[in-house]
Design a protein around this motif. Sequence first.
Motif, PDB file in Angstrom:
ATOM      1  N   GLY A   1       0.829  -1.202   0.000  1.00 11.34           N
ATOM      2  CA  GLY A   1       0.000   0.000   0.000  1.00 11.34           C
ATOM      3  C   GLY A   1       0.865   1.253   0.000  1.00 11.34           C
ATOM      4  N   LYS A   2       1.938   1.208   0.782  1.00  8.70           N
ATOM      5  CA  LYS A   2       2.820   2.385   0.854  1.00  8.70           C
ATOM      6  C   LYS A   2       3.601   2.568  -0.446  1.00  8.70           C
TER       7      LYS A   2
ATOM      8  N   ASP B   1     -11.202   7.870  -0.404  1.00 13.75           N
ATOM      9  CA  ASP B   1     -11.549   6.719  -1.231  1.00 13.75           C
ATOM     10  C   ASP B   1     -10.839   5.461  -0.753  1.00 13.75           C
ATOM     11  N   VAL B   2      -9.592   5.614  -0.356  1.00 21.40           N
ATOM     12  CA  VAL B   2      -8.865   4.466   0.194  1.00 21.40           C
ATOM     13  C   VAL B   2      -9.605   3.979   1.439  1.00 21.40           C
ATOM     14  N   LEU B   3     -10.008   4.928   2.269  1.00 20.59           N
ATOM     15  CA  LEU B   3     -10.709   4.567   3.499  1.00 20.59           C
ATOM     16  C   LEU B   3     -12.065   3.928   3.199  1.00 20.59           C
ATOM     17  N   SER B   4     -12.864   4.569   2.319  1.00 20.18           N
ATOM     18  CA  SER B   4     -14.197   3.994   2.089  1.00 20.18           C
ATOM     19  C   SER B   4     -14.087   2.679   1.323  1.00 20.18           C
ATOM     20  N   GLY B   5     -13.085   2.568   0.446  1.00 18.38           N
ATOM     21  CA  GLY B   5     -12.834   1.278  -0.206  1.00 18.38           C
ATOM     22  C   GLY B   5     -12.416   0.233   0.808  1.00 18.38           C
TER      23      GLY B   5
ATOM     24  N   VAL C   1      -2.953   3.798   4.844  1.00 15.33           N
ATOM     25  CA  VAL C   1      -2.722   2.369   4.599  1.00 15.33           C
ATOM     26  C   VAL C   1      -2.621   1.641   5.939  1.00 15.33           C
ATOM     27  N   ASP C   2      -1.880   2.222   6.882  1.00 16.93           N
ATOM     28  CA  ASP C   2      -1.780   1.597   8.210  1.00 16.93           C
ATOM     29  C   ASP C   2      -3.140   1.564   8.915  1.00 16.93           C
TER      30      ASP C   2
END
Lengths: 431, 431
Positions: free
Chosen positions: A10-11, A92-96, B14-15
């Motif tokens: 992810g990073k 979006d990363v969070l809701s995904g 990500v974390d």
Amino acid sequence: MDTSEFRKRGKEMVDYIADYYDQLDTRQVYPDVEPGYLRHLIPDSAPQEPESFEDVLKDVERIIMPGVTHWHSPYFFAYFPTASSFPALLADVLSGGIGCIGFSWGSASEATLVTLLAARTKMIRRVQSENPELTEADIMSRLVAYASDQAHSSVERAGLIGGVMIKNIPSDDKFAVRGSALKKVLHEDRAAGLIPFFFCATLGTTPCCSFDRLLELGPICNRETIWMHVDAAYAGSAFICPEFRYLLNGVEFADSFNFNPHKWLLVNFDCSALWVKKRSDLTSAFKLDPLYLQHCHQDSGNSSFRSLKMWFVFRMYGIKGLQEYIRKHVKLSHEFENLVHQDERFEICAEVTLGLVCFRLKASNELNEALLKSINESRKIHLVPCHLREKFVLRFAICSRTVESFHVQFAWKHISKLATDLLKAQEQPQQ
Amino acid sequence: MDTSEFRKRGKEMVDYIADYYDQLDTRQVYPDVEPGYLRHLIPDSAPQEPESFEDVLKDVERIIMPGVTHWHSPYFFAYFPTASSFPALLADVLSGGIGCIGFSWGSASEATLVTLLAARTKMIRRVQSENPELTEADIMSRLVAYASDQAHSSVERAGLIGGVMIKNIPSDDKFAVRGSALKKVLHEDRAAGLIPFFFCATLGTTPCCSFDRLLELGPICNRETIWMHVDAAYAGSAFICPEFRYLLNGVEFADSFNFNPHKWLLVNFDCSALWVKKRSDLTSAFKLDPLYLQHCHQDSGNSSFRSLKMWFVFRMYGIKGLQEYIRKHVKLSHEFENLVHQDERFEICAEVTLGLVCFRLKASNELNEALLKSINESRKIHLVPCHLREKFVLRFAICSRTVESFHVQFAWKHISKLATDLLKAQEQPQQ
């Protein structure tokens, strides 16, 4: 892939995206590849065994990226903007990641369709209550909806889907629909036995960003019980700035209003906001209640978790930041407009109000088509055309989040040079 | 936020997601809050000045998370699964980052609507070519579409939107539509002057995951020129395993087929795949060509960049990994089925084929409703109900990517204990 590998990958992906944006102005805005180029670069079937993330990411750069049109390149001036911002990406990363399912957001095209269908149901019920002898099919065949001759094709498609007639209302010399034009058509259609039920007004048309006159149209629609839907897909974001709100005058007559924060309000695709005056007009047109979709609180208006990215953007830009963003784009479009004005070979084809400049060579359609072709074939910037009346016109839309005066100046020099080359070639006798 | 801050915040996010998954089984699966709880926790308007990412993320945990239903919790057994996997999340970050716009994917409901409309257009043209005196409205009023009495509500909604009659075909004792049932209805409707044009077969119905008999239905539809659409929204993913493909027998008669990789194939929401036998049936029903949407290669079938996440998932799981995933879920549902079988107070209400178990107490609907209420109110696991014929039934769906035998065993012990408490309370005299 477990969570510990996800942390690592992810990073890496975050760095890949950040690198992408840092170097976006060095990537060719429009791809060279032909459709189908991928077919020979990827295997015919999915792999039996898992592959590594490194291999996949290597292929992204090697075979996917060469086919990408970079919508966020500062050299992209085609269509309208599609929003992108880091807060929205993070949301979006969070809701995904949370992956919670919601049901009630759509795009502007869906908003037009949904409101047209609700208006259809409402009118059918109304006519049937007054004329119980008429069947639904009788009424359907007489229903007629309207939109500007400049309206987006999705309005026509909504009519096609809904099985009702759609008519274009001729716009005036500013490409705006006036009350008088609507009145004339209504008069003719009523006389012919048709039942007008829906008018889709556009604020910020796709071809040239013109604005229908709500103050004239709204009272007519209200008086004649015609549902007025306002499609402000692109321009709606600009109304965060008070100086553009005069374009909204008359919105109080609307039955529904839609705009796409995913176009111009820094909220990544997709996010479209639909407001309806009378909520039950929508819900009663579509109400179906299977048990597995019944929640105790289903009428409380919960929206999808896509709202998360809107919330991130509102908070992390603040209203001021969003206003500055809109104003900067509008300023850049006027900067381009001035450059066009200073060159006598060109003309501006529609009033520049927001971030779109419609322009062309004072020459034949063929020559303007050739100019657009040479612009897009050189791959330095990307533009799309439109037709205004019979004229072939080039649309220069301020799109990128990172576009600066520098890019606009470059784009104009480039266009101007290609025009010079083209005009010179014209003067040469044919070989 | 510039790219260097995005690098920092993106990695924190990500974390956050990884932590979320690591600790998901400790979060209460279903929220305690009442709709509207947020209203008092957030300000009435967006902030004028930008806020910091820390403040926003703090609020996520403080005010948003308490309202979330955790669809990916291993204690979530409601609805059907909604897919989630790290490769798909990574691809979503990438496609969100690139932010390239595409147009041709939708959900299963849209697939049903789009194919019904295409079938409608096709039939209208066909009837008109043979009977030029009939108007479109005449024909529309006689069109009739069909689906199982177990079909998803979106089929009925598609009929409502398309302005055509929709009739339910009675399913048999296995909740499957048989050829004989369709034949009977067709015979009656033709005699009444109606024009059958569309049949939506379901593979894996929402209430109980039953399967319409394509081998019987397909030839009838083909013979009578009725468009057969196959909605395999949930079950479609299982056909990656050869042992389930017998359920697909007869799919060769279908005009269109849809399934949702975002349900059960580890591809995050949304991603829905629609196949049509004759592409031009779809395109000719909706063809509209404004200049700004004309690409040189628009007929080449390019799909949205959502396919990126499908590609990531295919490559990083491999077909074998995906097959194992499906098989594990099916095994867990049979494990739960066996637990129910061993308890004489309960009954299984429909054949367990894939990842869904329909069960109930051998008791009144009221008692089963009370059981479901006590299950969901205790907040340990989450289930939703359905009706099968007149019975109120509990649906236990294997949903989470991380659900293990342990969670299923826990769920059963919990349900069993609540049932015992409930039955005991029943025996007590009322106070």
